[in-house]
Each structure stands twice: as structure tokens, then as C-alpha cells.
Design a protein around this motif. Structure first.
Motif, PDB file in Angstrom:
ATOM      1  N   LEU A 446       0.830  -1.204   0.000  1.00 55.78           N
ATOM      2  CA  LEU A 446       0.000   0.000   0.000  1.00 55.78           C
ATOM      3  C   LEU A 446       0.865   1.254   0.000  1.00 55.78           C
ATOM      4  O   LEU A 446       1.746   1.421   0.840  1.00 55.78           O
ATOM      5  N   VAL A 447       0.590   2.129  -0.947  1.00 55.50           N
ATOM      6  CA  VAL A 447       1.198   3.455  -0.948  1.00 55.50           C
ATOM      7  C   VAL A 447       0.348   4.333  -0.046  1.00 55.50           C
ATOM      8  O   VAL A 447      -0.793   4.651  -0.365  1.00 55.50           O
ATOM      9  N   MET A 448       0.906   4.692   1.097  1.00 57.19           N
ATOM     10  CA  MET A 448       0.150   5.518   2.047  1.00 57.19           C
ATOM     11  C   MET A 448      -0.131   6.890   1.430  1.00 57.19           C
ATOM     12  O   MET A 448       0.719   7.443   0.720  1.00 57.19           O
ATOM     13  N   PRO A 449      -1.298   7.453   1.702  1.00 57.52           N
ATOM     14  CA  PRO A 449      -1.608   8.772   1.147  1.00 57.52           C
ATOM     15  C   PRO A 449      -0.927   9.875   1.948  1.00 57.52           C
ATOM     16  O   PRO A 449      -0.507   9.652   3.096  1.00 57.52           O
ATOM     17  N   PRO A 450      -0.776  11.067   1.375  1.00 59.03           N
ATOM     18  CA  PRO A 450      -0.310  12.200   2.192  1.00 59.03           C
ATOM     19  C   PRO A 450      -1.324  12.470   3.298  1.00 59.03           C
ATOM     20  O   PRO A 450      -2.528  12.333   3.093  1.00 59.03           O
ATOM     21  N   LEU A 451      -0.822  12.815   4.466  1.00 57.50           N
ATOM     22  CA  LEU A 451      -1.672  12.964   5.650  1.00 57.50           C
ATOM     23  C   LEU A 451      -1.727  14.431   6.063  1.00 57.50           C
ATOM     24  O   LEU A 451      -0.693  15.081   6.207  1.00 57.50           O
ATOM     25  N   TRP A 452      -2.946  14.928   6.248  1.00 51.68           N
ATOM     26  CA  TRP A 452      -3.129  16.323   6.635  1.00 51.68           C
ATOM     27  C   TRP A 452      -3.502  16.438   8.105  1.00 51.68           C
ATOM     28  O   TRP A 452      -4.335  15.686   8.605  1.00 51.68           O
ATOM     29  N   CYS A 453      -2.855  17.394   8.789  1.00 54.18           N
ATOM     30  CA  CYS A 453      -3.134  17.664  10.200  1.00 54.18           C
ATOM     31  C   CYS A 453      -3.541  19.119  10.375  1.00 54.18           C
ATOM     32  O   CYS A 453      -3.135  19.989   9.592  1.00 54.18           O
ATOM     33  N   ARG A 454      -4.294  19.363  11.433  1.00 56.37           N
ATOM     34  CA  ARG A 454      -4.652  20.747  11.759  1.00 56.37           C
ATOM     35  C   ARG A 454      -3.834  21.284  12.925  1.00 56.37           C
ATOM     36  O   ARG A 454      -3.653  22.495  13.056  1.00 56.37           O
ATOM     37  N   ILE A 455      -3.330  20.382  13.771  1.00 58.34           N
ATOM     38  CA  ILE A 455      -2.489  20.821  14.886  1.00 58.34           C
ATOM     39  C   ILE A 455      -1.255  19.933  14.980  1.00 58.34           C
ATOM     40  O   ILE A 455      -1.222  18.817  14.463  1.00 58.34           O
ATOM     41  N   ASP A 456      -0.246  20.443  15.647  1.00 57.57           N
ATOM     42  CA  ASP A 456       1.060  19.815  15.742  1.00 57.57           C
ATOM     43  C   ASP A 456       1.049  18.710  16.797  1.00 57.57           C
ATOM     44  O   ASP A 456       0.145  18.632  17.632  1.00 57.57           O
ATOM     45  N   ARG A 457       2.047  17.861  16.737  1.00 57.07           N
ATOM     46  CA  ARG A 457       2.276  16.864  17.786  1.00 57.07           C
ATOM     47  C   ARG A 457       3.632  17.112  18.415  1.00 57.07           C
ATOM     48  O   ARG A 457       4.627  17.273  17.709  1.00 57.07           O
ATOM     49  N   LEU A 458       3.688  17.109  19.737  1.00 53.19           N
ATOM     50  CA  LEU A 458       4.941  17.247  20.468  1.00 53.19           C
ATOM     51  C   LEU A 458       4.896  16.297  21.654  1.00 53.19           C
ATOM     52  O   LEU A 458       3.945  15.531  21.801  1.00 53.19           O
ATOM     53  N   TRP A 459       5.907  16.342  22.504  1.00 54.65           N
ATOM     54  CA  TRP A 459       5.921  15.426  23.644  1.00 54.65           C
ATOM     55  C   TRP A 459       5.617  16.152  24.954  1.00 54.65           C
ATOM     56  O   TRP A 459       5.848  15.630  26.029  1.00 54.65           O
ATOM     57  N   PHE A 460       5.085  17.359  24.836  1.00 58.76           N
ATOM     58  CA  PHE A 460       4.724  18.138  26.027  1.00 58.76           C
ATOM     59  C   PHE A 460       3.469  18.948  25.710  1.00 58.76           C
ATOM     60  O   PHE A 460       3.127  19.157  24.534  1.00 58.76           O
ATOM     61  N   PRO A 461       2.746  19.399  26.729  1.00 57.25           N
ATOM     62  CA  PRO A 461       1.503  20.155  26.501  1.00 57.25           C
ATOM     63  C   PRO A 461       1.758  21.421  25.684  1.00 57.25           C
ATOM     64  O   PRO A 461       2.760  22.115  25.867  1.00 57.25           O
ATOM     65  N   HIS A 462       0.827  21.722  24.775  1.00 61.17           N
ATOM     66  CA  HIS A 462       0.950  22.909  23.932  1.00 61.17           C
ATOM     67  C   HIS A 462      -0.440  23.264  23.387  1.00 61.17           C
ATOM     68  O   HIS A 462      -1.359  22.437  23.400  1.00 61.17           O
ATOM     69  N   PRO A 463      -0.600  24.459  22.886  1.00 60.90           N
ATOM     70  CA  PRO A 463      -1.919  24.913  22.425  1.00 60.90           C
ATOM     71  C   PRO A 463      -2.296  24.455  21.018  1.00 60.90           C
ATOM     72  O   PRO A 463      -3.296  24.921  20.475  1.00 60.90           O
ATOM     73  N   GLY A 464      -1.530  23.586  20.412  1.00 63.56           N
ATOM     74  CA  GLY A 464      -1.839  23.111  19.058  1.00 63.56           C
ATOM     75  C   GLY A 464      -0.746  23.454  18.068  1.00 63.56           C
ATOM     76  O   GLY A 464      -0.391  22.654  17.212  1.00 63.56           O
ATOM     77  N   VAL A 465      -0.211  24.662  18.189  1.00 67.07           N
ATOM     78  CA  VAL A 465       0.941  25.106  17.401  1.00 67.07           C
ATOM     79  C   VAL A 465       1.862  25.855  18.345  1.00 67.07           C
ATOM     80  O   VAL A 465       1.409  26.655  19.165  1.00 67.07           O
ATOM     81  N   LEU A 466       3.149  25.586  18.249  1.00 63.03           N
ATOM     82  CA  LEU A 466       4.096  26.242  19.142  1.00 63.03           C
ATOM     83  C   LEU A 466       4.080  27.752  18.934  1.00 63.03           C
ATOM     84  O   LEU A 466       4.170  28.243  17.803  1.00 63.03           O
ATOM     85  N   GLU A 467       3.980  28.476  20.027  1.00 59.44           N
ATOM     86  CA  GLU A 467       3.937  29.933  19.963  1.00 59.44           C
ATOM     87  C   GLU A 467       5.231  30.475  19.364  1.00 59.44           C
ATOM     88  O   GLU A 467       6.331  30.104  19.775  1.00 59.44           O
ATOM     89  N   GLY A 468       5.082  31.319  18.373  1.00 59.22           N
ATOM     90  CA  GLY A 468       6.237  31.923  17.723  1.00 59.22           C
ATOM     91  C   GLY A 468       6.698  31.181  16.482  1.00 59.22           C
ATOM     92  O   GLY A 468       7.431  31.737  15.663  1.00 59.22           O
ATOM     93  N   SER A 469       6.287  29.912  16.329  1.00 57.46           N
ATOM     94  CA  SER A 469       6.662  29.163  15.127  1.00 57.46           C
ATOM     95  C   SER A 469       5.808  29.626  13.955  1.00 57.46           C
ATOM     96  O   SER A 469       4.800  30.312  14.133  1.00 57.46           O
ATOM     97  N   ILE A 470       6.191  29.237  12.754  1.00 58.13           N
ATOM     98  CA  ILE A 470       5.439  29.666  11.574  1.00 58.13           C
ATOM     99  C   ILE A 470       4.754  28.469  10.903  1.00 58.13           C
ATOM    100  O   ILE A 470       4.611  28.415   9.689  1.00 58.13           O
ATOM    101  N   THR A 471       4.337  27.520  11.736  1.00 55.86           N
ATOM    102  CA  THR A 471       3.610  26.351  11.230  1.00 55.86           C
ATOM    103  C   THR A 471       2.294  26.793  10.611  1.00 55.86           C
ATOM    104  O   THR A 471       1.493  27.479  11.242  1.00 55.86           O
ATOM    105  N   ARG A 472       2.086  26.369   9.374  1.00 56.56           N
ATOM    106  CA  ARG A 472       0.836  26.688   8.691  1.00 56.56           C
ATOM    107  C   ARG A 472      -0.230  25.668   9.074  1.00 56.56           C
ATOM    108  O   ARG A 472       0.082  24.509   9.319  1.00 56.56           O
ATOM    109  N   GLN A 473      -1.465  26.121   9.109  1.00 57.17           N
ATOM    110  CA  GLN A 473      -2.576  25.219   9.410  1.00 57.17           C
ATOM    111  C   GLN A 473      -3.609  25.291   8.295  1.00 57.17           C
ATOM    112  O   GLN A 473      -4.021  26.386   7.930  1.00 57.17           O
ATOM    113  N   PRO A 474      -4.033  24.124   7.774  1.00 61.32           N
ATOM    114  CA  PRO A 474      -3.506  22.784   8.057  1.00 61.32           C
ATOM    115  C   PRO A 474      -2.151  22.589   7.385  1.00 61.32           C
ATOM    116  O   PRO A 474      -1.742  23.397   6.557  1.00 61.32           O
TER     117      PRO A 474
END
Length: 641
Positions: A446-474
Motif C-alpha cells: 500500500l502506498v500511504m496517502p499524504p496525511l493532513w493535520c490541523r495541529i502539531d504533535r509534540l511530547w509536552f503540553p501545547h496549544p496546538g501550534v508552538l507559539e512563535g513558530s510559523i507552522t501553517r494550518q492545516p
């Protein structure tokens, strides 16, 4: 004319001289014919000369001088060498020959002591006084090969690979890589992060730095889980005053160009996966104290020790322009490489910081990732930066691919929250679950499809996107954000988990390494509604090579129809929604369910809640009222299987 006149003179002389002269002339003619026939009968002049050289250099069995013919050939070779080949190169070894120039297999491997790290060995690879070094054990051989191939493609040759075990050293030698023995006697298997063996690897790195700096060469030290995308040496040359240049885990940009990070604004750890050392007294002093610290306490992580020592004194700036800062003892000049172009796993794979700032990245280090080494490998594969053997791109049984369907509302409408994120992921997960079942039925990868996310994953509590980063959503998120890639690739007992389902990264069908025979062998499958025109269970393809296939088909229909296309390398479904009604064989269904339940991981982490992680559930749709909430009690803190 002179030859004719000479012959006439001999005719009128004594018979003995006539005989001698005739023999000489005939010998010259025969020798000339031999030279020209040998030259023109060989399509490769250099191979002819090589063949000749090897035969003429051997002495006569009797110890006598070579015959007249041999002397003539030697003269002929010296006169024609410039026309047919360059002079024979000096004898080469594994450190001087071109990379991937495999040693002759009819010769023995040199003795182990010849691979010992010495200044003379390093000197054979140094260029412009710089040596680039990585190291590892046998478990990371494919990463090392990828690392070397990227440098080779960039035209760089001044690198060495340190082998931490004999198995790796021998394997790299026979592949033609410039390798040396670190004398580490390391295990050949993968080591987990934070394990005693992991910390031993860190200490070995520091010992290696201390061993090489006294040689007097600049040292660009790299971990094997990173790749070079652009020649970094011109960039490093811009900072000739720096004793040490280091990468970092900074995820908030402090500059928007290719300048060094603003050291006052860097709050993240300095990452020692990529760093450059000059053999200055300050750098040697730092390396020595760092080594002594780690050898005194084997529990200290090498990166933590480095940060503690360097931050002992930080500031002031060396000048107003370079971005260098005095550190460590107040004399060491330190520079922090910009995370936008010396990328971490977050700035490259999640934020795509270099793209947003319109910069060309020099490197990417697979940090900020999950699923262990398998996750690192898969990320590089998704980005088409990993080198795999040809068979990886042409698996037995062929590929199964599908076009994912995602409503615009799930991607773009509403706030980016934990709830909207899980709604988006679950919608995609259900399609992937169906595709895994079909791939299992058809025994395809199986060729896995591209996966879309709306919020980030980290190993500590966060509001969804790290403050100050330029992560685009989605954002297009790595597979290891949601799936346990290591489990998906692991050999699970078939008696319990059913047949293995091989997977590949979403980008593989666009990879230039995909063989032509795979690209040309393609079947598009258009799902259709039963009862509509031409929508029936048939293996007849339409004009253009497409196959119409009814939705809500069962196990028998899939096997019956697609058994006619076993020779096709790629089967691509227009969709998998409502494509499959389920397994007829209930035992197989149960083992399949058990397998894929282990495929999904967690999202982390909710603010102000312990534990804050939330488990993904492959069968979320079978649980009425399912909600993405963290475990409410310790008894609830377990995967959904």
C-alpha cells in the motif's frame, strides 16, 4: 630509400652479414605488425596498455633480459601513451579511491590495524583543511550510505565514516567507502534513545572529536540521521573566526535570511547532530572538558553536557555583525547555525520554514520525530531524500494506491482545535483502514496517502501550534504524527495478526528511482455505482486503460477481478470510500483488525491535564459518542486495543 640502399650494399657484401641484416629487418616488420594488430584489435586503448603493462613488468622466469620484441614494445608504449591514455595512476586504497569504487573481490581485505584512525589516514581525505565525519554501527548502514551519496552528489569527497563495529567496517569497505575503525566494539543492532548503549555512542563521539582536533584539521561532525542538501563549506567559510558552529533545536526563527541565529533569542538546546570545530586552543579545551565530564558520569547525555559547559558563560557578542558570541570560558567564539536552513525535523518536515522564508536548506536532521529509527527513515523517504536498493521500488505483488478524498470543510473551515484535528484525521484514517484491507486481500504494497493535520504533535503540553513558530494550518504532517510507523513495518506473528501488509511512503510513485517498468505498468480503477452504465464486476478495461469497478464489493469480487491484473505493477483506485464491504473469512477479519489497531499512536498533549495525550482509534466509528479526550483515570490510560 636509405633502407633500400643499405640492402643493396649488403647484397654485395659477405653472406654472413646478409643473413644477419635480413633477420633484423624481418624482426622489425613482425614487431610492427604485432603492435598495430594489438592496438587496433582492442576497443579500449587504456585496457590494452594496462594488459600490456602487467605482462611486461613481470620478469623472465630464467632471470634473463627481455627479448628484443619486449624492448620495442616498451619504446612503442612510451611514444603512444599520450595519445591513448593518461599515465597510470598511483596505487589507490579505500581512502584515496573514488567513493563506491568497489575493491577487487579477489584480494583480501587489509588488516584491521590499517583502519586505525591516524593523522596520515585523515590526510588522505582532507580538502582545504576540512574533513567531514559521521559514525555509526551496522544498524545504521542505510543511513550512512544515504549520507555519503548526498555528499557525493554535491561533489564533496573530503569525508570519512567511523565504524563502531567490525561488521559495519567490513561492509563499508567492500562497498568502497572511506571507513576507519573507531575501536568502539559496539553492538550491531539499533539502540533505543536514552539507553546505556545510546549514551555510549555519545561518549564515543566526544572521544572521536578529541582524537581528531589535534590533527590540525577543521572538523564538520554529523550524526548519521541527517542528510546534506547543499554544500555547507562555503557557508562555514563566512565565519573564519568561529571556534565552534552548532545547530540547534530552535523552532522559532530569530532571523529571516541565512544569517546566524541571534544568540540572545535562542532559547532551545544546541543540537550536536551538526556542528563544526576549528582546531583552536579554545575548541580543544572545550572538547577535553566535555570528554572528561562524560567519562566521569556515564548517565549524562552528551548533548546535555555540551549545553551545560557552553552555557557556563554566554556573552557578550564577538562583534556587531558576525552573530558570533563568546561562550564557555569567555574565549570560545560560538555561532548558532540558522534552523531555517540547517533544519531540524520540525523546521523542515512540519514548518517547512525554508520554503516560507524562500531559503535553500543546507541540511535536514531527523529530530522532533516519533516511531524511532523507522520514523526517521520514513520521513526521509517521504521527502525523497533516502536511498533504497532497487527492489524497494519494485516489490513483489506490486503497489496499491488510492486518491484520498477530503472535504474542504474538514481542512479549512472552523478553528484549528483538538476536535477539528481529530475529525480530519479520523476521516482520513477510515479510508486508510479500507485501503489496508484491500492491499491485504490483493497481496499488494500500500502506498500511504499524504496525511493532513490541523495541529502539531509534540511530547509536552501545547496549544496546538508552538507559539512563535510559523507552522501553517492545516499542514502536510509526517506519517509518524499519527501512525506507529515502526509497528507497521515490524514483523508481527501472522498466526495472531494475519498477513503482513507492506507500506510505502506517499511520494514513492513520483520518485525518480522508480523503475520504468513500474511506471509503464499502471491500471486506473474508477469506482462506480452498481446498476449504472458499464458498472459491473468485470475485468474489461475501458478506453485509456481504466477499469470500472462497483462500490460495496466483497472479498470474493476483489480477488476474482483483480487476479487478472497480477502482472500490473500499480493499481490506483479513484477512491476507497465505500469500496469494500468487509472480509468473508471472519478469522482473517479478526486478525486484520488486531493488526491495524496497533498501527495508530497518540496525539500529545492537552494543556492543564495529566495525562494529556489522546489515543487515536482505528475503529473510532464503531464507538457511538467517541470523543477525542485524554484518559480520565489511570485505568483508562491504555491504547484502544
Amino acid at each position: 630509400m636509405a633502407l633500400t640502399k643499405g640492402f643493396e650494399d649488403v647484397v654485395h657484401s659477405r653472406p654472413l652479414f646478409l643473413t644477419i641484416y635480413t633477420v633484423v629487418v624481418v624482426g622489425i616488420v613482425v614487431s610492427s605488425l604485432y603492435i598495430f594488430s594489438a592496438f587496433y584489435s582492442n576497443n579500449n586503448p587504456s585496457s590494452f596498455l594496462s594488459s600490456f603493462s602487467s605482462s611486461s613488468s613481470s620478469s623472465s622466469p630464467s632471470g634473463e633480459e627481455p627479448h628484443l620484441t619486449d624492448q620495442i614494445l616498451n619504446v612503442s608504449q612510451s611514444k603512444t601513451m599520450h595519445a591513448v591514455s593518461s599515465p597510470a595512476p598511483e596505487p589507490q586504497n579505500v581512502w584515496t579511491r573514488p567513493t563506491f569504487d568497489v575493491p577487487p573481490h579477489n584480494k583480501k581485505m587489509p588488516p584491521m590495524e590499517s583502519f586505525r584512525l591516524t593523522k596520515e589516514l585523515v590526510q588522505q581525505r582532507v580538502k582545504d583543511n576540512i574533513i567531514i565525519v559521521t559514525f555509526g554501527n551496522y544498524a545504521f548502514m542505510d543511513f550512512i550510505l544515504t549520507w555519503v551519496k548526498h555528499l557525493t552528489e554535491l561533489g564533496l569527497t573530503n569525508y570519512l565514516v567511523g565504524a563502531m563495529d567490525t561488521k559495519l567496517l567490513e561492509a563499508l569497505y567492500w562497498k568502497g567507502l572511506p571507513v576507519f575503525d573507531m575501536g568502539s566494539h559496539m553492538s550491531t543492532i539499533d539502540v533505543g534513545w536514552g539507553s546505556p548503549t545510546f549514551h555510549k555512542m555519545g561518549r564515543e563521539k566526544v572521544i572521536l572529536i578529541n582524537s581528531m582536533l589535534p590533527f590540525g584539521y577543521e572538523l564538520l561532525m554529523c550524526d548519521t540521521d541527517m542528510v546534506w542538501l547543499k554544500n555547507p563549506l562555503p557557508y562555514i567559510a563566512h565565519y573564519p573566526e568561529a571556534d565552534v558552529l552548532t545547530s540547534s533545536d530552535q523552532v522559532v526563527p530569530t532571523v529571516v535570511d541565512d544569517s546566524l541565529e541571534v544568540w540572545q533569542e535562542v532559547g532551545a538546546a544546541y543540537n550536536i547532530g551538526i556542528f563544526h570545530w576549528r582546531p583552536t586552543e579554545s575548541a580543544k579545551k572545550l572538547a577535553k572538558e566535555w570528554k572528561e565530564l562524560l567519562l566521569a558520569d556515564e548517565k549524562i547525555w552528551d548533548q546535555t553536557g555540551f549545553n551545560d559547559i557552553v552555557h557556563r558563560q554566554l556573552g557578550p557578542s564577538v562583534d556587531d555583525e558576525s552573530g558570533l558570541v563568546y561562550a564557555y570560558d569567555g574565549n570560545l567564539k560560538l555561532g548558532i547555525l540558522p534552523a531555517s536552513i540547517f533544519c531540524s525535523g520540525h523546521t523542515y518536515f512540519v514548518q517547512a520554514m525554508h520554503q516560507q522564508l524562500r531559503l535553500e536548506p543546507y541540511a535536514v536532521h531527523t529530530t522532533f520525530q516519533y516511531a524511532g529509527t523507522a520514523g526517521k527513515r520514513h520521513r526521509l523517504r517521504e521527502a525523497m531524500l533516502f536511498y533504497d536498493p532497487p527492489e524497494y521500488y519494485n516489490p513483489p505483488g506490486g503497489f496499491l494506491s488510492f486518491k484520498p478524498s477530503i472535504p474542504k470543510s474538514l481542512l479549512l473551515i472552523g478553528n484549528h482545535t483538538i476536535g477539528s484535528h481529530f475529525t480530519l484525521i479520523n476521516y482520513q484514517m477510515k479510508q486508510i483502514r479500507t485501503a489496508l484491507a484491500i492491499a491485504s486481500l490483493l497481496n499488494r504494497t500500500l502506498v500511504m496517502p499524504p496525511l493532513w493535520c490541523r495541529i502539531d504533535r509534540l511530547w509536552f503540553p501545547h496549544p496546538g501550534v508552538l507559539e512563535g513558530s510559523i507552522t501553517r494550518q492545516p499542514f502536510l504532517c509526517p506519517l509518524d504524527h499519527v501512525f506507529e510507523v515502526d509497528v507497521m513495518l515490524r514483523e508481527l506473528p501472522e498466526e495472531e495478526f494475519g498477513p503482513k501488509i507492506d507500506i510505502r511512503e506517499y511520494s514513492i510513485l513520483e520518485n525518480s528511482a522508480l523503475p520504468a517498468e513500474v511506471k509503464k505498468s499502471w491500471l486506473n480503477v474508477q469506482l462506480c455505482k452498481k446498476g449504472t452504465k458499464d458498472c459491473n464486476a468485470s475485468n474489461n478495461t475501458t478506453v485509456g486503460g481504466a477499469l470500472k469497478f462497483p462500490k460495496h464489493s466483497n472479498e470474493e469480487t476483489f480477488i476474482e477481478i483483480f487476479s487478472s491484473f497480477k502482472h500490473v505493477k500499480v493499481i490506483q483506485l479513484s477512491s476507497v470510500q465505500d469500496a469494500f464491504t468487509g472480509f468473508t473469512d471472519k478469522e482473517r477479519e479478526q486478525s486484520f483488525r488486531k493488526r491495524v489497531k496497533h498501527y495508530v499512536g497518540i496525539w500529545c498533549c492537552v494543556l492543564d491535564h495529566t495525562p494529556g495525550h489522546i489515543y487515536y482509534d482505528m475503529y473510532w466509528d464503531e464507538k457511538p459518542g467517541w470523543k477525542p479526550i485524554p484518559p480520565q483515570t489511570s485505568a483508562d490510560d491504555h491504547p484502544p486495543w
